[in-house]
Design an enzyme around this catalytic site. Structure first.
Site, mmCIF file in Angstrom:
data_model
loop_
_atom_site.group_PDB
_atom_site.id
_atom_site.type_symbol
_atom_site.label_atom_id
_atom_site.label_comp_id
_atom_site.label_asym_id
_atom_site.label_seq_id
_atom_site.Cartn_x
_atom_site.Cartn_y
_atom_site.Cartn_z
ATOM 1 N N SER A 23 24.533 68.939 65.007
ATOM 2 C CA SER A 23 24.584 67.679 64.235
ATOM 3 C C SER A 23 24.596 67.934 62.729
ATOM 4 O O SER A 23 24.592 67.002 61.943
ATOM 5 C CB SER A 23 23.383 66.798 64.596
ATOM 6 N N ASN A 110 11.186 66.154 67.539
ATOM 7 C CA ASN A 110 11.255 64.755 67.992
ATOM 8 C C ASN A 110 10.589 63.782 67.022
ATOM 9 O O ASN A 110 11.104 62.700 66.779
ATOM 10 C CB ASN A 110 10.641 64.623 69.384
ATOM 11 N N THR A 155 37.371 21.616 55.789
ATOM 12 C CA THR A 155 36.834 21.808 57.139
ATOM 13 C C THR A 155 38.080 21.953 58.016
ATOM 14 O O THR A 155 39.110 21.309 57.732
ATOM 15 C CB THR A 155 35.994 20.608 57.631
ATOM 16 N N HIS A 156 38.010 22.784 59.017
ATOM 17 C CA HIS A 156 39.179 23.057 59.881
ATOM 18 C C HIS A 156 40.376 23.566 59.066
ATOM 19 O O HIS A 156 41.521 23.388 59.482
ATOM 20 C CB HIS A 156 39.599 21.816 60.674
ATOM 21 N N SER A 277 54.076 45.929 47.262
ATOM 22 C CA SER A 277 54.813 46.186 48.497
ATOM 23 C C SER A 277 55.895 47.223 48.199
ATOM 24 O O SER A 277 56.482 47.225 47.121
ATOM 25 C CB SER A 277 55.446 44.879 48.978
ATOM 26 N N LYS A 283 55.663 41.156 45.378
ATOM 27 C CA LYS A 283 54.353 41.014 46.039
ATOM 28 C C LYS A 283 53.200 41.601 45.240
ATOM 29 O O LYS A 283 53.315 42.654 44.638
ATOM 30 C CB LYS A 283 54.371 41.701 47.424
ATOM 31 N N ASN A 285 49.500 42.076 46.584
ATOM 32 C CA ASN A 285 48.735 41.842 47.802
ATOM 33 C C ASN A 285 47.228 42.076 47.612
ATOM 34 O O ASN A 285 46.835 43.014 46.928
ATOM 35 C CB ASN A 285 49.246 42.759 48.918
ATOM 36 N N GLU A 290 41.412 42.440 51.985
ATOM 37 C CA GLU A 290 41.787 42.543 53.404
ATOM 38 C C GLU A 290 41.022 43.685 54.078
ATOM 39 O O GLU A 290 40.563 43.561 55.207
ATOM 40 C CB GLU A 290 43.298 42.755 53.536
ATOM 41 N N GLN A 322 20.432 61.765 69.086
ATOM 42 C CA GLN A 322 21.043 62.390 67.922
ATOM 43 C C GLN A 322 22.204 61.533 67.394
ATOM 44 O O GLN A 322 22.513 61.551 66.209
ATOM 45 C CB GLN A 322 21.560 63.778 68.325
#
Ligand code: ARG
Length: 459
Positions: A23, A110, A155-156, A277, A283, A285, A290, A322
């Site tokens: 590990s 442990n 809303t919605h 883009s 563009k 973006n 995102e 672990q």
């Protein structure tokens, strides 16, 4: 590198088994906490006379040198070590010789590993609180800079009513405040000292666990050795808290992505937080946002992973445990990054005033205000709803403004209407007339802004 447990075995472990079980590649992050825990342990062993004081002093001096290396960023983990605990033990032996062999007295990996992971969680919980607070501060600053700006609220995802942009922003600040509360809750339950539980049952050696608790700055000493070496609920809790934070950040991102689109056109995200883009030259973006939204998925995945990892394990320690670390480290580091990146994005976020001003006059946004007007005159809620519904059907759906109706036309909908109702079809009026506690009323929102500015200052 030799293992901490080699003597009982008649052959060396297979390289494939080593590769699969080591590990060190991820738990090297625990180096600092491993040194801190071992220093306290050696101090306790010396004080109790379990090992000679002179040996304890040599161990402590050796560990402090390793700790200094870690803190200076100069520690390079040994990839041939099984884990960070073995790596540090071997380095100590190389540095101070035989006394190093006494460090692991009255201890097992442990309880050692739980101590290290708890110290990591406590430390990083504080960093997370700072990062949440930093984001809150930047959101409040953005809200205050734009405190007169009115936006449509949804809303919605259908335009509903208008609100102050600052009101919308402070909604996130409230959510983030609860996130800080959840981190503090995790902190409190994690703050219980595990060391001295040894493999699982405790020890016959005369250790002083209360002393360890004091030295390491924990609030309490764990009461049950089996609980402590088996459970990782404090990790589940921190990952779950980070999941809620990530969910909130994802929702903030989604709002900003929508608002930055040409279709909404409410805000401009600084180009340093956007990408272009490869084919469409026009563009710009919102990739950072995102990915903020997308990255939350990974954190939710980590929450599922730790829950599934734990659910079938018999008490006490199993090597499966672990695997609590990759998900923990990934979650904490990713959440921290998300918080810092989003906070920075808010610094240069700009409101598109002209575009917004042209979007907040849709008369549908004021229908509830006109309903309240009728209700204040004694009309029942149901009748007021029907009256406004008729007006929408006969006017707004046909692109006719309610505010342009004559008094006669208004009265045909309801005799309770007077000319003054037309004043309500105005965004400023709409936010001003909201007076209920917690509403978008500008005075109340300004008070909230001041409250947040004060409470988020420092800490
Ligand atoms: N690297 C191990 C872990 O993270 C250390 C504990 C190993 N303990 C043991 N009994 N095999 O869990």
């Amino acid at each position: 590198m030799s293992k901490l447990w080699g003597a009982r075995f008649d052959k060396k472990s297979h390289p494939l088994a080593d590769k699969f079980t080591f590990s060190i590649a991820y738990d090297y992050r625990l180096a600092k906490y491993d040194c801190i825990g071992s220093i306290a342990h050696a101090q306790m062993l010396g004080k109790q006379g379990i090992i000679p004081k002179a040996d304890a002093a040599k161990i402590i001096a050796g560990l402090k040198k390793i700790l200094a290396q870690v803190e200076a960023g100069k520690f390079k983990y040994d990839p041939t070590a099984e884990d960070i605990h073995s790596d540090i033990q071997t380095r100590l032996k190389a540095a101070i010789g035989k006394p190093a062999d006494k460090l692991h007295t009255a201890r097992s990996r442990n309880d050692q590993v739980v101590l290290d992971v708890k110290l990591y969680c406590l430390d990083h919980a504080l960093h997370l609180i700072d990062a949440v607070q930093g984001l809150q501060q930047n959101i409040v600053h953005f809200a205050k800079t734009n405190r007169d700006v009115i936006i449509p609220a949804y809303t919605h995802l259908q335009g509903a009513q208008v609100v102050l942009l600052a009101h919308h922003m402070l909604a996130y600040v409230e959510m983030l405040e609860r996130d800080k509360g959840r981190i503090k809750d995790c902190f409190m339950r994690t703050n219980v000292m595990p060391l001295g539980s040894c493999a699982l049952s405790g020890t016959s050696l005369k250790t002083d666990r209360a002393y360890l608790t004091k030295l390491l700055g924990f609030a309490e000493t764990a009461a049950n050795s089996m609980d402590v070496v088996s459970d990782r609920d404090f990790i589940v809790e921190l990952i779950s808290t980070c999941s809620i934070i990530a969910m909130h950040l994802s929702r903030v991102s989604e709002d900003l992505i929508l608002w930055a689109s040409k279709e909404f056109d409410f805000i401009d995200i600084d180009s340093s937080f956007c990408t272009g883009s490869s084919i469409m030259p026009h563009k710009k973006n919102p990739d950072v946002l995102e990915l903020m939204r997308g990255t939350s998925a990974k954190i939710f995945g980590n929450l599922t992973e730790i829950l599934v990892l734990l659910k079938g394990l018999p008490l006490t320690y199993n090597r499966d445990l672990q695997l609590d670390k990759p998900v923990l480290f990934d979650t904490v580091e990713t959440t921290q990054d998300m918080l810092v990146v989003l906070a920075e994005l808010f610094v240069n976020l700009k409101v598109k005033h002209a575009s917004l001003a042209s979007r907040i006059n849709e008369e549908g946004f004021f229908c509830v205000d006109a309903m309240d007007y009728l209700i204040k005159k004694g009309v029942s809620y149901r009748d007021a709803h029907d009256i406004l519904g008729n007006m929408v059907k006969k006017c707004l759906d046909k692109d006719k403004k309610i505010s342009s109706l004559t008094l006669g036309e208004l009265k045909a909908f309801s005799p309770y209407f007077n000319e003054d109702v037309k004043k309500l079809f105005n965004p400023k009026m709409s936010v001003n007339i909201k007076t209920s506690l917690g509403s978008t009323n500008p005075n109340l929102v300004n008070k909230q802004l001041t409250k947040w500015e004060v409470s988020l200052r420092g800490v």
